[in-house]
Design a protein around this motif. Structure first.
Motif, PDB file in Angstrom:
ATOM      1  N   MET A 112      -2.781   4.222  -0.511  1.00  0.00           N
ATOM      2  CA  MET A 112      -2.083   5.183   0.130  1.00  0.00           C
ATOM      3  C   MET A 112      -1.244   6.118  -0.670  1.00  0.00           C
ATOM      4  O   MET A 112      -1.044   7.346  -0.528  1.00  0.00           O
ATOM      5  N   GLU A 113      -0.662   5.257  -1.739  1.00  0.00           N
ATOM      6  CA  GLU A 113       0.383   6.086  -2.249  1.00  0.00           C
ATOM      7  C   GLU A 113      -0.135   6.449  -3.857  1.00  0.00           C
ATOM      8  O   GLU A 113       0.392   7.125  -4.794  1.00  0.00           O
ATOM      9  N   SER A 114      -1.576   6.128  -4.027  1.00  0.00           N
ATOM     10  CA  SER A 114      -2.219   6.743  -5.362  1.00  0.00           C
ATOM     11  C   SER A 114      -2.026   7.972  -5.562  1.00  0.00           C
ATOM     12  O   SER A 114      -2.089   8.943  -4.571  1.00  0.00           O
ATOM     13  N   THR A 115      -1.447   8.272  -6.698  1.00  0.00           N
ATOM     14  CA  THR A 115      -1.150   9.696  -7.195  1.00  0.00           C
ATOM     15  C   THR A 115      -1.963   9.985  -8.946  1.00  0.00           C
ATOM     16  O   THR A 115      -1.539   8.952  -9.480  1.00  0.00           O
ATOM     17  N   CYS A 116      -2.492  10.892  -9.024  1.00  0.00           N
ATOM     18  CA  CYS A 116      -3.141  11.231 -10.276  1.00  0.00           C
ATOM     19  C   CYS A 116      -1.893  12.341 -10.662  1.00  0.00           C
ATOM     20  O   CYS A 116      -1.140  13.028 -10.160  1.00  0.00           O
ATOM     21  N   TYR A 117      -2.033  12.263 -12.059  1.00  0.00           N
ATOM     22  CA  TYR A 117      -0.952  13.204 -12.812  1.00  0.00           C
ATOM     23  C   TYR A 117      -1.722  14.198 -13.797  1.00  0.00           C
ATOM     24  O   TYR A 117      -2.438  13.791 -14.735  1.00  0.00           O
ATOM     25  N   LEU A 118      -1.521  15.533 -13.301  1.00  0.00           N
ATOM     26  CA  LEU A 118      -2.160  16.594 -14.129  1.00  0.00           C
ATOM     27  C   LEU A 118      -1.359  17.147 -15.148  1.00  0.00           C
ATOM     28  O   LEU A 118      -0.444  17.491 -14.980  1.00  0.00           O
ATOM     29  N   LEU A 119      -1.942  17.242 -16.510  1.00  0.00           N
ATOM     30  CA  LEU A 119      -0.999  17.458 -17.700  1.00  0.00           C
ATOM     31  C   LEU A 119      -1.729  19.128 -17.849  1.00  0.00           C
ATOM     32  O   LEU A 119      -2.778  19.081 -18.377  1.00  0.00           O
ATOM     33  N   LEU A 120      -0.745  19.920 -18.017  1.00  0.00           N
ATOM     34  CA  LEU A 120      -0.650  21.240 -18.378  1.00  0.00           C
ATOM     35  C   LEU A 120      -0.289  21.499 -19.740  1.00  0.00           C
ATOM     36  O   LEU A 120       0.737  20.956 -19.974  1.00  0.00           O
ATOM     37  N   ASP A 121      -0.817  22.097 -20.521  1.00  0.00           N
ATOM     38  CA  ASP A 121      -0.712  22.438 -22.042  1.00  0.00           C
ATOM     39  C   ASP A 121       0.415  23.345 -22.218  1.00  0.00           C
ATOM     40  O   ASP A 121       1.119  24.066 -21.134  1.00  0.00           O
ATOM     41  N   GLU A 122       0.613  23.720 -23.351  1.00  0.00           N
ATOM     42  CA  GLU A 122       1.877  24.797 -23.728  1.00  0.00           C
ATOM     43  C   GLU A 122       1.249  26.174 -23.133  1.00  0.00           C
ATOM     44  O   GLU A 122       2.355  26.835 -22.975  1.00  0.00           O
ATOM     45  N   GLN A 123       0.349  26.130 -22.792  1.00  0.00           N
ATOM     46  CA  GLN A 123      -0.162  27.611 -22.283  1.00  0.00           C
ATOM     47  C   GLN A 123      -0.375  27.644 -20.758  1.00  0.00           C
ATOM     48  O   GLN A 123      -0.641  28.566 -19.944  1.00  0.00           O
ATOM     49  N   GLY A 124      -0.053  26.474 -20.216  1.00  0.00           N
ATOM     50  CA  GLY A 124      -0.033  26.097 -18.632  1.00  0.00           C
ATOM     51  C   GLY A 124      -1.251  25.844 -18.183  1.00  0.00           C
ATOM     52  O   GLY A 124      -1.532  26.138 -17.086  1.00  0.00           O
ATOM     53  N   GLN A 125      -2.316  25.647 -19.280  1.00  0.00           N
ATOM     54  CA  GLN A 125      -3.573  25.229 -18.739  1.00  0.00           C
ATOM     55  C   GLN A 125      -3.896  23.705 -18.542  1.00  0.00           C
ATOM     56  O   GLN A 125      -3.201  23.138 -19.225  1.00  0.00           O
ATOM     57  N   PRO A 126      -4.701  23.542 -17.555  1.00  0.00           N
ATOM     58  CA  PRO A 126      -4.956  22.111 -17.095  1.00  0.00           C
ATOM     59  C   PRO A 126      -5.775  21.643 -18.579  1.00  0.00           C
ATOM     60  O   PRO A 126      -6.570  22.020 -18.918  1.00  0.00           O
ATOM     61  N   HIS A 127      -5.212  20.536 -19.228  1.00  0.00           N
ATOM     62  CA  HIS A 127      -5.688  19.655 -20.183  1.00  0.00           C
ATOM     63  C   HIS A 127      -6.131  18.205 -20.124  1.00  0.00           C
ATOM     64  O   HIS A 127      -7.259  18.201 -20.495  1.00  0.00           O
ATOM     65  N   ALA A 128      -5.493  17.422 -19.161  1.00  0.00           N
ATOM     66  CA  ALA A 128      -5.988  16.138 -18.919  1.00  0.00           C
ATOM     67  C   ALA A 128      -5.351  15.830 -17.636  1.00  0.00           C
ATOM     68  O   ALA A 128      -4.369  16.338 -17.125  1.00  0.00           O
ATOM     69  N   VAL A 129      -6.241  14.773 -17.087  1.00  0.00           N
ATOM     70  CA  VAL A 129      -5.567  14.283 -15.737  1.00  0.00           C
ATOM     71  C   VAL A 129      -5.706  12.634 -15.923  1.00  0.00           C
ATOM     72  O   VAL A 129      -6.795  11.982 -16.248  1.00  0.00           O
ATOM     73  N   PHE A 130      -4.402  12.101 -15.483  1.00  0.00           N
ATOM     74  CA  PHE A 130      -4.287  10.725 -15.686  1.00  0.00           C
ATOM     75  C   PHE A 130      -4.541  10.018 -14.253  1.00  0.00           C
ATOM     76  O   PHE A 130      -3.744  10.242 -13.268  1.00  0.00           O
ATOM     77  N   THR A 131      -5.928   9.566 -13.986  1.00  0.00           N
ATOM     78  CA  THR A 131      -6.309   9.214 -12.751  1.00  0.00           C
ATOM     79  C   THR A 131      -6.030   7.780 -11.920  1.00  0.00           C
ATOM     80  O   THR A 131      -6.242   7.705 -11.052  1.00  0.00           O
ATOM     81  N   GLY A 132      -5.293   7.149 -13.079  1.00  0.00           N
ATOM     82  CA  GLY A 132      -5.167   5.588 -12.351  1.00  0.00           C
ATOM     83  C   GLY A 132      -6.172   5.102 -11.937  1.00  0.00           C
ATOM     84  O   GLY A 132      -7.366   5.073 -12.866  1.00  0.00           O
ATOM     85  N   ASP A 133      -6.268   4.476 -10.624  1.00  0.00           N
ATOM     86  CA  ASP A 133      -7.543   3.918 -10.373  1.00  0.00           C
ATOM     87  C   ASP A 133      -8.176   4.723  -9.058  1.00  0.00           C
ATOM     88  O   ASP A 133      -9.087   4.073  -8.303  1.00  0.00           O
ATOM     89  N   THR A 134      -7.966   6.029  -9.279  1.00  0.00           N
ATOM     90  CA  THR A 134      -8.682   7.020  -8.205  1.00  0.00           C
ATOM     91  C   THR A 134      -9.914   7.360  -9.013  1.00  0.00           C
ATOM     92  O   THR A 134     -10.925   7.317  -8.077  1.00  0.00           O
ATOM     93  N   LEU A 135     -10.040   7.602 -10.084  1.00  0.00           N
ATOM     94  CA  LEU A 135     -11.375   7.889 -10.695  1.00  0.00           C
ATOM     95  C   LEU A 135     -11.457   7.134 -12.230  1.00  0.00           C
ATOM     96  O   LEU A 135     -10.582   7.413 -13.115  1.00  0.00           O
ATOM     97  N   PHE A 136     -12.580   6.629 -12.255  1.00  0.00           N
ATOM     98  CA  PHE A 136     -12.636   5.653 -13.598  1.00  0.00           C
ATOM     99  C   PHE A 136     -13.954   6.307 -14.234  1.00  0.00           C
ATOM    100  O   PHE A 136     -14.600   7.356 -13.552  1.00  0.00           O
TER     101      PHE A 136
END
Length: 467
Positions: A112-136
């Motif tokens: 229930m506490e699972s949280t992904c972390y979206l990384l925005l680059d220097e231009q504020g654009q989505p670059h990568a998402v760290f998905t933990g065990d939500t998505l492999f």
């Protein structure tokens, strides 16, 4: 922007180090924190945040030790309660890392506490998402590990909503960095790679291709094997806290004389031998359990060893500290020392030794037609067994052997030939069986990988099952 994946093969675990403008963050660190501190020194950076995607069940996180060493904030997502101070991120909350931004995406489902972390680059654009065990890669996190009062079906429903509202809506070129790779028990069948993209997963991941919530729940919940015994223990440790690794090392990294070693064994300590499987078979301290450092050591230690008993070690000289650290990664904190001088000192002192007879597949093929008491024991997982096994082989998986009843059908007059896929697990199994008083056994060299092509050994297949 600097991103480094730190992958630990024996746990199939990926941690991440992110840095920009001298500010760094670590995602899902292991308990031994030296690699993250070294990277910070190399990058001349200060670790500001430690992001945790959820309460990990398959390893003890390094969040507490790393926070103590760096004064960084530990960040969890919504619906988190802990036994130590943390920052609970709001859904969508943003964290600055130099010129980068990390945004918390609450994605309940695996937990229930699972949280992904979206990384925005220097231009504020989505670059990568760290998905933990939500998505492999090729899979999603299983919904039956640390679910509290929720059923696996209820959690799978949450996971469907999280993936469709938070993950599949990201641009196709966003890189997916999960917490685990192939071999992890946190999913059913992870793909061979340790990263991917949103686009690739949308086109190939069975769970993201589900056309309805009902179909998704069925696919994600069917075929789940029982999780390893140490998963709830590790999740609880990560939630409530633990002793510092330095403190654990101080009380565990102690040489034991032969007499002290024997006394602890007599008092009930479990003897763990971490030498290579092929070396172990040639001679070992009686009643030792073999789990070689060369394989998936921490996973099998957590699956087979008791957490409530002390452990004493037999290792190759110089491998004592490595063994203790790798045990600590899965929550073992009762190591009481190691045999000084290793097995060679034990042998030189004239102490009693045991061994495991190993045979090649051709010897098994010669014995099989002429010995009515010969029993082939296949210790691989059910899916491996179903894909191909020796005719009439008995499938007793290695993980089952913690249950004494799993060996109840074996008779004293049985001649047991034990194998796995390559030889690592079968040696572990033989050592467990010997500890249970079963000695009329042989280990088959090379396992099924060599047996399947051996003339005289009939191989049969069954309908495959998910494991």
């Amino acid at each position: 922007m600097f991103i480094k994946q730190l992958y630990t093969g024996c746990l199939s675990e990926a941690a991440y180090f992110i840095e920009s403008e001298g500010v760094a963050a670590v995602i899902d660190p292991l308990r031994d924190i030296a690699p993250y501190l070294e990277l910070a020194r190399e990058r001349n950076a200060t670790i500001k945040y430690i992001f945790e995607t959820h309460f990990h069940a398959d390893f003890v996180s390094g969040h507490l030790d790393l926070a103590a060493a760096t004064k960084a904030d530990i960040v969890y997502g919504p619906e988190t309660t802990t036994g130590f101070p943390v920052h609970i991120a709001a859904d969508g909350e943003a964290f600055s890392i130099g010129k980068l931004v990390v945004q918390a995406l609450h994605t309940p489902g695996h937990t229930m506490e699972s949280t992904c972390y979206l990384l925005l680059d220097e231009q504020g654009q989505p670059h990568a998402v760290f998905t933990g065990d939500t998505l492999f890669v090729g899979d999603v996190g299983r919904p039956d590990l640390f679910s509290g009062n929720q059923s696996k079906e209820e959690l799978a429903g949450y996971l469907f909503e999280s993936l469709n509202s938070k993950i599949k809506t990201l641009p196709d070129n966003v890189i997916v960095y999960p917490a685990h790779g192939p071999g992890s028990a946190c999913g059913k069948n992870l793909g061979p790679n340790t990263y991917s993209t949103i686009g690739d997963e949308k086109s190939s991941n069975y769970a993201l291709l589900a056309t309805s919530k009902e179909e998704f729940i069925r696919q994600v919940t069917e075929g789940l094997s029982a999780p390893p015994q140490y998963f709830p223990i590790n999740a609880k440790i990560n939630k409530e806290g633990y002793d510092a690794l330095d403190m654990l090392m101080e009380r565990s990294l102690r040489p034991l004389s032969i007499q002290d070693f024997k006394a602890k064994a007599k008092d009930g300590a479990v003897i763990l031998d971490t030498r290579h499987a092929n070396i172990f078979t040639e001679g070992f301290v009686p009643e030792s359990i073999s789990i070689g450092l060369e394989g998936r050591f921490a996973e099998w230690a957590g699956s087979l060893l008791p957490f409530d008993k002390p452990v004493i070690l037999v290792t190759d000289p110089g491998q004592e500290q490595e063994t203790i650290v790798r045990l600590a990664r899965v929550g073992f904190d009762k190591v009481e020392g190691y045999l000084e001088g290793g097995f060679e000192a034990w042998k030189a002192a004239g102490e009693k030794i045991d061994l495991i007879i190993s045979v090649d597949p051709d010897e098994l093929a010669m014995d099989l037609p002429h010995d009515p008491n010969l029993v082939v024991i296949d210790v691989r997982k059910p899916a491996e067994y179903a894909d191909g096994h020796i005719k009439d082989a008995l499938n007793i998986t290695l993980s089952e052997m913690t249950d004494p009843g799993s060996l109840a059908d074996l008779e004293d007059n049985h001649n047991l030939y034990v194998h796995c896929q390559g030889g690592y697990r079968s040696v572990i199994a033989c050592s467990v069986m010997k500890r249970e008083g079963i000695h009329n056994l042989r280990n088959v060299n090379g396992g099924f990988a060599k047996m399947k092509d051996q003339k005289g050994l009939a191989v049969v297949q069954e309908k495959n099952v998910l494991n």
